[in-house]
Design an enzyme around this catalytic site. Sequence first.
Site, PDB file in Angstrom:
ATOM      1  N   GLU B  78       0.830  -1.213   0.000  1.00 26.66           N
ATOM      2  CA  GLU B  78       0.000   0.000   0.000  1.00 26.66           C
ATOM      3  C   GLU B  78       0.865   1.264   0.000  1.00 26.66           C
ATOM      4  O   GLU B  78       0.501   2.272  -0.602  1.00 26.66           O
ATOM      5  CB  GLU B  78      -0.946   0.008   1.193  1.00 26.66           C
ATOM      6  CG  GLU B  78      -2.187  -0.857   1.000  1.00 26.66           C
ATOM      7  CD  GLU B  78      -1.936  -2.293   1.438  1.00 26.66           C
ATOM      8  OE1 GLU B  78      -0.808  -2.608   1.862  1.00 26.66           O
ATOM      9  OE2 GLU B  78      -2.878  -3.110   1.337  1.00 26.66           O
ATOM     10  N   PHE B 140     -12.142  -7.637  12.943  1.00 26.93           N
ATOM     11  CA  PHE B 140     -10.982  -8.030  12.143  1.00 26.93           C
ATOM     12  C   PHE B 140     -10.604  -6.918  11.150  1.00 26.93           C
ATOM     13  O   PHE B 140     -11.448  -6.425  10.421  1.00 26.93           O
ATOM     14  CB  PHE B 140     -11.294  -9.324  11.389  1.00 26.93           C
ATOM     15  CG  PHE B 140     -10.150  -9.794  10.542  1.00 26.93           C
ATOM     16  CD1 PHE B 140      -8.956 -10.199  11.135  1.00 26.93           C
ATOM     17  CD2 PHE B 140     -10.247  -9.810   9.157  1.00 26.93           C
ATOM     18  CE1 PHE B 140      -7.896 -10.624  10.354  1.00 26.93           C
ATOM     19  CE2 PHE B 140      -9.191 -10.232   8.382  1.00 26.93           C
ATOM     20  CZ  PHE B 140      -8.010 -10.643   8.978  1.00 26.93           C
ATOM     21  N   GLN B 141      -9.341  -6.555  11.166  1.00 23.73           N
ATOM     22  CA  GLN B 141      -8.789  -5.515  10.299  1.00 23.73           C
ATOM     23  C   GLN B 141      -9.513  -4.173  10.444  1.00 23.73           C
ATOM     24  O   GLN B 141      -9.690  -3.442   9.473  1.00 23.73           O
ATOM     25  CB  GLN B 141      -8.762  -5.969   8.839  1.00 23.73           C
ATOM     26  CG  GLN B 141      -7.780  -7.130   8.633  1.00 23.73           C
ATOM     27  CD  GLN B 141      -7.407  -7.370   7.194  1.00 23.73           C
ATOM     28  OE1 GLN B 141      -8.188  -7.081   6.292  1.00 23.73           O
ATOM     29  NE2 GLN B 141      -6.216  -7.891   6.975  1.00 23.73           N
ATOM     30  N   LYS B 190     -18.086  -0.746   5.035  1.00 24.82           N
ATOM     31  CA  LYS B 190     -18.668  -1.788   4.193  1.00 24.82           C
ATOM     32  C   LYS B 190     -20.176  -1.577   4.064  1.00 24.82           C
ATOM     33  O   LYS B 190     -20.771  -1.858   3.024  1.00 24.82           O
ATOM     34  CB  LYS B 190     -18.358  -3.163   4.781  1.00 24.82           C
ATOM     35  CG  LYS B 190     -18.306  -4.237   3.727  1.00 24.82           C
ATOM     36  CD  LYS B 190     -17.509  -5.441   4.175  1.00 24.82           C
ATOM     37  CE  LYS B 190     -17.472  -6.459   3.035  1.00 24.82           C
ATOM     38  NZ  LYS B 190     -16.745  -7.672   3.396  1.00 24.82           N
ATOM     39  N   MET B 512      23.877   8.991   3.722  1.00 25.64           N
ATOM     40  CA  MET B 512      23.689  10.280   4.381  1.00 25.64           C
ATOM     41  C   MET B 512      23.891  10.146   5.896  1.00 25.64           C
ATOM     42  O   MET B 512      24.492  11.009   6.542  1.00 25.64           O
ATOM     43  CB  MET B 512      22.299  10.837   4.076  1.00 25.64           C
ATOM     44  CG  MET B 512      22.076  12.269   4.522  1.00 25.64           C
ATOM     45  SD  MET B 512      23.226  13.420   3.752  1.00 25.64           S
ATOM     46  CE  MET B 512      22.229  14.082   2.418  1.00 25.64           C
TER      47      MET B 512
END
Lengths: 184, 652
Positions: B78, B140-141, B190, B512
């Site tokens: 993502e 969930f999630q 949803k 760096m």
Amino acid sequence: MAIYPASTPHSERHTLSVLVENRPGVLARIAGLFARRAFNINSLSVSPTERPDISRVTVTADVEQVPLEQIIKQLNKLLHVLKIVDLDNTDAVERELVLIKVAANETNRSDVLEIVRLFRVRVVDVHPESLTIEATGAEGKIDALLGLLHDYGIIELVRSGAVAVTRGPHALSEKVVGSEIRGR
Amino acid sequence: MVSPTPLQAFSGVQKAPTKTSKQTLVDGEKMTGAQALIRALEDLGVQDVFGIPGGAILPVYHQIHDDTKFRFVLMRHEQGAGHAAEGYAVATGRVGVCIVTSGPGATNMVTPIADANMDSVPLVVISGQVGIDSIGTDAFQEADTVGITYPVVKHSYLVTDAQDIPRVLAEAHYIARSGRPGPVVVDVSKTAQVGEMYYSWPQKMILPGYNPTTKPHGHVLREAAKLFEQSYRPVLYVGGGAMRSNAGAQVKELADLTDSPIVTTLPARGIVPDSDPKVLGMLGMHGTLAATAATQKCDLLVAIGARFDDRVTGKMDAFAPAARVIHIDIDPAEIGKRRQPDVPIVGDVAEVLDALNAEIKRGQAIRGATNLKPWWNLINSWREKYPMKYDEETPDGTLSPQWVVEELSRQAAPSTIWVSGVGQHQMWASQLIDFENPHSWISSGGLGTMGFGLPAAIGARVGSARDFGGKKPVWLIDGDGSFQMTSEELAAAFIDNAPVKIAILNNSVYGMVRQWQTLFYDKHYSQTSIQDGENTEDIVNVPDFVKLAEAYSCVGIRATTQDEAKAAIKRANEINDRPVLIDFRVYKDAMVWPMVAAGQSNDTVTYKPGVQPLLHNDTTDSGSDSGADEPQNDTDHAAVADGATAAEQSKE
């Protein structure tokens, strides 16, 4: 330019009035902006206004002028914020409600009641060992009352946080675009 | 029929079921929220979308078909989807759009969202959310996406009713691209995705609290023009806001009108072609000496869509100490955030500069233009004495990374879009590439996101294919450390046909960080050796970038000498059917110069070790400066101010 933290012990007290859309999550966004800049809020009160679609947030805080300007600008960027005013103390009415539970028995009850009468506040609950006092007023009056009651023993205390409106016939929400205030 | 009051038209979770909402909006085509979401994107003219599917966004993905009017680019992470959308947005000037799932999908997007917020990149991120019955139950999630993203977005929405979807998307798209651009999150539950609604287009937006100012006020323009008339050492300090506003022509016109030098921030590289003699390059921590010096010594600093970032200003109190400041920005909150301007101008950069240029022309028609010859003599002396220079020979015989960047620039087509990761290679790319076109430099500025490069390059290549028929090649200059943060996107680059060209400046260390360890941490190289590249008999290095590229069906080339490097770049420029990766083996102790140490005054800028031209007031041409035909007082005043600052600095 940047002053961090925004609040120091000697900063001046400011009262911000913020008109916001009345919907969930708005207060969290506003509070988040204050928190991020170490902006110590003195009091904060939120409630609906004369328009059900608009809520009004009153924030009092001891804060330096420069971070205050920055936070007003940042607040203005929030889409839910409609209008912000830094209220001028001389041109606004500011009040706070306080409930004070004082330890008062038969020996000193009349002394406490004398103070209550002097300050024109009210007793809302009586018990053999306590008095609960409801007081409304500007910050100075409340502080003076608390100072006098302190010697008797304050058992419990709750303050509503300041609310404030400007003097005169105008409403803050008049300046909100699409304002529809009727029957004022 | 009662229409909803504007401000309450959507509240989050409805407190009580309202019976009227369904029946009031009967116009339009009946469909599900998910269908409406896809249709709204089509109606908004969105042509390319990046993302990854998942459980909580499946109803939306179910509505993406072969005849859907946008191209969907399937990324592998993502974060990659977010950076790709950013690269796409910067390259094309359009809004980048991502669709990801809930929970981990959405939290993976937080980095690109924060990155886009810092660099004002227009982005719409659509994330799935669990059904409203499950919100707040640790389902969930489930993650509080709106809550997580609050501090790093322009705005976030939680949509719980299907009927709101087209309007919210129209608003999100408008908010993302208008005013100061930024990321907008639309978290779609949803319930809203599967719910039924009536679709109509266009949608009426309800944004009472959103009124971006684009037109400048007349009187500040006059004041700004007056400051130009009174100044003998002006500098145009141009930032990413000018790029977002597409104001390259206006900036050039202002520079030509007033004979002012142009210094740019990192995101504004190329806003005016580097071949223009007025462009001094980047200023600040790793900017050119001329740009940093000119800014420190200027008497008028014109900040154009720039926000006085600490990497630009160094120690704020000592930044351009003698300068009066004109600050042009579309975001009022930027005015006075870091430095109080003498003339604040709120508005869209292009519109402001159009008006300001007209105002200046009017003044010059009466009074003539100011002669800035002494100022240019001084600037040119800096430019001649302190050019961008590096050692082409390295002690261990590896390639000089700066030479590689220059060689890439020499061989590249002029239309090339350059993308970088974050680190030393990014600074060298910014310093040494000749940028000839605006919107041809894509890099993570404000947030400094390592791993930004590859996905952003893919996004830029998708944008190039969309807008320029793929005619603009995309070169990514990346570090071996930065590249490994998102190297999985090589899969997307190959499979989704985004033939980017990748140059890895491989020094096997976090360059760096190592540079800072060398300079400020007693050369204690704690955890900066990452051992990647080629295996030898003694040490095992992973990964082998050539094999890694080949594993993803890309072309992998290794270059250890200048001849190999030249041939590799030539070959890469000829391949257009798949991504090409070149692993340049470069010197690990090469450093980025010039440099201003973090938190120090820009007067302490080190051109190369031991050489601090401004600190020792080495203004070679100061003789001609004071002998010129400008008012004596002004010069003396500035000289005193500069001297005082230098003295203050040396005390610290």
